[in-house]
Design a protein around this motif. Structure first.
Motif, PDB file in Angstrom:
ATOM      1  N   ASN A  54       0.833  -1.204   0.000  1.00  0.00           N
ATOM      2  CA  ASN A  54       0.000   0.000   0.000  1.00  0.00           C
ATOM      3  C   ASN A  54       0.864   1.249   0.000  1.00  0.00           C
ATOM      4  O   ASN A  54       1.874   1.301   0.708  1.00  0.00           O
ATOM      5  CB  ASN A  54      -0.922  -0.011   1.221  1.00  0.00           C
ATOM      6  CG  ASN A  54      -2.011  -1.056   1.083  1.00  0.00           C
ATOM      7  OD1 ASN A  54      -2.643  -1.183   0.043  1.00  0.00           O
ATOM      8  ND2 ASN A  54      -2.224  -1.835   2.141  1.00  0.00           N
ATOM      9  N   PRO A  55       0.483   2.271  -0.786  1.00  0.00           N
ATOM     10  CA  PRO A  55      -0.679   2.276  -1.672  1.00  0.00           C
ATOM     11  C   PRO A  55      -0.486   1.310  -2.845  1.00  0.00           C
ATOM     12  O   PRO A  55       0.640   0.960  -3.173  1.00  0.00           O
ATOM     13  CB  PRO A  55      -0.755   3.729  -2.158  1.00  0.00           C
ATOM     14  CG  PRO A  55       0.648   4.218  -2.060  1.00  0.00           C
ATOM     15  CD  PRO A  55       1.231   3.550  -0.858  1.00  0.00           C
ATOM     16  N   ALA A  64      -4.058  -8.524 -11.287  1.00  0.00           N
ATOM     17  CA  ALA A  64      -3.190  -8.046 -10.204  1.00  0.00           C
ATOM     18  C   ALA A  64      -3.958  -7.123  -9.260  1.00  0.00           C
ATOM     19  O   ALA A  64      -3.744  -7.152  -8.040  1.00  0.00           O
ATOM     20  CB  ALA A  64      -1.971  -7.341 -10.779  1.00  0.00           C
ATOM     21  N   LYS A  65      -4.861  -6.306  -9.805  1.00  0.00           N
ATOM     22  CA  LYS A  65      -5.684  -5.447  -8.951  1.00  0.00           C
ATOM     23  C   LYS A  65      -6.606  -6.295  -8.077  1.00  0.00           C
ATOM     24  O   LYS A  65      -6.805  -5.999  -6.884  1.00  0.00           O
ATOM     25  CB  LYS A  65      -6.517  -4.493  -9.812  1.00  0.00           C
ATOM     26  CG  LYS A  65      -5.709  -3.399 -10.505  1.00  0.00           C
ATOM     27  CD  LYS A  65      -6.610  -2.536 -11.383  1.00  0.00           C
ATOM     28  CE  LYS A  65      -5.805  -1.465 -12.095  1.00  0.00           C
ATOM     29  NZ  LYS A  65      -6.661  -0.656 -13.006  1.00  0.00           N
ATOM     30  N   LYS A  66      -7.172  -7.341  -8.660  1.00  0.00           N
ATOM     31  CA  LYS A  66      -8.044  -8.227  -7.888  1.00  0.00           C
ATOM     32  C   LYS A  66      -7.246  -8.933  -6.802  1.00  0.00           C
ATOM     33  O   LYS A  66      -7.711  -9.059  -5.657  1.00  0.00           O
ATOM     34  CB  LYS A  66      -8.698  -9.244  -8.821  1.00  0.00           C
ATOM     35  CG  LYS A  66      -9.598 -10.250  -8.107  1.00  0.00           C
ATOM     36  CD  LYS A  66     -10.780  -9.590  -7.424  1.00  0.00           C
ATOM     37  CE  LYS A  66     -11.751  -9.012  -8.415  1.00  0.00           C
ATOM     38  NZ  LYS A  66     -12.997  -8.550  -7.750  1.00  0.00           N
ATOM     39  N   ARG A  67      -6.038  -9.387  -7.133  1.00  0.00           N
ATOM     40  CA  ARG A  67      -5.207 -10.045  -6.133  1.00  0.00           C
ATOM     41  C   ARG A  67      -4.890  -9.076  -4.986  1.00  0.00           C
ATOM     42  O   ARG A  67      -4.954  -9.457  -3.814  1.00  0.00           O
ATOM     43  CB  ARG A  67      -3.918 -10.566  -6.767  1.00  0.00           C
ATOM     44  CG  ARG A  67      -2.968 -11.218  -5.761  1.00  0.00           C
ATOM     45  CD  ARG A  67      -1.655 -11.683  -6.399  1.00  0.00           C
ATOM     46  NE  ARG A  67      -0.732 -12.128  -5.377  1.00  0.00           N
ATOM     47  CZ  ARG A  67      -0.668 -13.341  -4.878  1.00  0.00           C
ATOM     48  NH1 ARG A  67      -1.506 -14.274  -5.325  1.00  0.00           N
ATOM     49  NH2 ARG A  67       0.209 -13.659  -3.933  1.00  0.00           N
ATOM     50  N   HIS A  68      -4.571  -7.839  -5.317  1.00  0.00           N
ATOM     51  CA  HIS A  68      -4.257  -6.846  -4.291  1.00  0.00           C
ATOM     52  C   HIS A  68      -5.453  -6.640  -3.360  1.00  0.00           C
ATOM     53  O   HIS A  68      -5.301  -6.570  -2.134  1.00  0.00           O
ATOM     54  CB  HIS A  68      -3.864  -5.526  -4.953  1.00  0.00           C
ATOM     55  CG  HIS A  68      -3.427  -4.469  -3.993  1.00  0.00           C
ATOM     56  ND1 HIS A  68      -4.328  -3.632  -3.358  1.00  0.00           N
ATOM     57  CD2 HIS A  68      -2.192  -4.110  -3.540  1.00  0.00           C
ATOM     58  CE1 HIS A  68      -3.668  -2.809  -2.567  1.00  0.00           C
ATOM     59  NE2 HIS A  68      -2.376  -3.069  -2.647  1.00  0.00           N
ATOM     60  N   MET A  69      -6.642  -6.545  -3.932  1.00  0.00           N
ATOM     61  CA  MET A  69      -7.845  -6.372  -3.133  1.00  0.00           C
ATOM     62  C   MET A  69      -8.066  -7.567  -2.215  1.00  0.00           C
ATOM     63  O   MET A  69      -8.387  -7.422  -1.030  1.00  0.00           O
ATOM     64  CB  MET A  69      -9.059  -6.181  -4.033  1.00  0.00           C
ATOM     65  CG  MET A  69     -10.358  -5.898  -3.285  1.00  0.00           C
ATOM     66  SD  MET A  69     -11.825  -6.186  -4.299  1.00  0.00           S
ATOM     67  CE  MET A  69     -11.879  -7.977  -4.290  1.00  0.00           C
ATOM     68  N   LEU A  71      -5.844  -9.703  -1.108  1.00  0.00           N
ATOM     69  CA  LEU A  71      -4.822  -9.778  -0.060  1.00  0.00           C
ATOM     70  C   LEU A  71      -5.256  -8.969   1.166  1.00  0.00           C
ATOM     71  O   LEU A  71      -5.007  -9.375   2.308  1.00  0.00           O
ATOM     72  CB  LEU A  71      -3.475  -9.264  -0.581  1.00  0.00           C
ATOM     73  CG  LEU A  71      -2.703 -10.184  -1.507  1.00  0.00           C
ATOM     74  CD1 LEU A  71      -1.454  -9.489  -2.036  1.00  0.00           C
ATOM     75  CD2 LEU A  71      -2.324 -11.489  -0.806  1.00  0.00           C
ATOM     76  N   GLY A  72      -5.902  -7.838   0.923  1.00  0.00           N
ATOM     77  CA  GLY A  72      -6.410  -7.051   2.035  1.00  0.00           C
ATOM     78  C   GLY A  72      -7.607  -7.704   2.700  1.00  0.00           C
ATOM     79  O   GLY A  72      -7.694  -7.758   3.932  1.00  0.00           O
ATOM     80  N   GLU A  73      -8.520  -8.224   1.900  1.00  0.00           N
ATOM     81  CA  GLU A  73      -9.742  -8.810   2.451  1.00  0.00           C
ATOM     82  C   GLU A  73      -9.472 -10.124   3.175  1.00  0.00           C
ATOM     83  O   GLU A  73     -10.137 -10.440   4.173  1.00  0.00           O
ATOM     84  CB  GLU A  73     -10.754  -9.048   1.319  1.00  0.00           C
ATOM     85  CG  GLU A  73     -12.067  -9.624   1.811  1.00  0.00           C
ATOM     86  CD  GLU A  73     -13.108  -9.755   0.721  1.00  0.00           C
ATOM     87  OE1 GLU A  73     -14.040 -10.552   0.893  1.00  0.00           O
ATOM     88  OE2 GLU A  73     -12.992  -9.058  -0.306  1.00  0.00           O
TER      89      GLU A  73
END
Length: 247
Positions: A54-55, A64-69, A71-73
């Motif tokens: 982050n950011p 990759a954006k979905k994976r990043h999301m 990882l947070g969830e």
């Protein structure tokens, strides 16, 4: 006859573009592909997820954006939970990797115990909904579609209930009932004598016995639903008891 005002101007067909927009392909770059169909799940179940950066970096692919999301969830979970989330994300689209449905089904066939014990309920709901389109057996698809409708409608009416200012665990007062007609000419629901709850939920339990891939997941979700103190079913149970006590 006067033209009636529409909730959705132009008709339900005008919702199709919005529906289609969210189902476009998750594009990816080299190295971001799903694992092979014969991937070993055990190491993934034991490998903790790293924290997201982050950011979020710029220029990421949709995968990759979905994976990043995720990882947070899914913080505190493992790579197997992440794979499960990515599979569902792919399978909600119109186009997805060819082996994604088979990999999703294999994951549930071989790791059902782990998934039921480890995944948050929200992802168990997403899983059974995914079987509606990608289950191999007709009984699995039929049962999963019924759960899709059940949980989607629950989400809509619970979202409206939140605007009442009352918490999910607080039943409405029997004396506050508004007796205006139900929409579309439907008959009212009797709190004391109505059997709509049984007609809605009991067939799901019954049909789960014939669904080879989703039966246990379905029964697990129904048990969780029965234990949750913030559902309309629990609120009606309290209201039913209040009505009985007022006799």
């Amino acid at each position: 006859m006067a033209k009636r005002t529409e909730t959705f101007p132009g008709g339900i067909r005008n919702l199709l573009p919005q529906y289609q927009k969210r189902r476009s392909l998750l594009t990816h770059r080299n190295g971001e592909e799903l694992p092979a169909l014969d991937v070993d799940f055990k190491p993934l179940a034991a490998q903790p997820l790293p924290p997201p950066i982050n950011p979020r970096p710029d220029g990421l692919s949709r995968v990759a954006k979905k994976r990043h999301m995720l990882l947070g969830e899914l913080a505190g979970q493992t790579e197997l939970a992440l794979l499960h989330g990515l599979l569902i994300s792919h399978l909600r689209k119109h186009t997805y990797p060819d082996h994604a449905p088979a990999l999703f089904r294999r994951l549930w066939a071989e790791e059902e115990d782990w998934l039921l014990d480890s995944l948050p309920t929200r992802w168990l709901i997403s899983a059974i909904i995914t079987f509606a389109d990608h289950g191999q057996d007709a009984d699995d698809r039929k049962l999963a579609q019924s759960f899709n409708i059940l949980f989607s409608l629950m989400k809509i009416y619970e979202a409206e209930r939140a605007f009442s200012g009352l918490p999910a665990q607080k039943p409405f007062k029997i004396t506050d009932r508004n007796k205006s007609p139900l929409p579309m000419g439907m008959k009212d629901f009797s709190i004391l004598k109505g059997d709509l709850e049984a007609h809605l939920l009991a067939p799901l339990w019954r049909d789960s016995k014939d669904a080879p891939a989703t039966g246990r997941l379905a029964r697990h979700l129904l048990n969780l639903l029965n234990q949750d103190d913030g559902t309309v079913f629990r609120r009606f149970a309290h209201m039913r008891q209040s009505a009985e006590n007022a006799k």
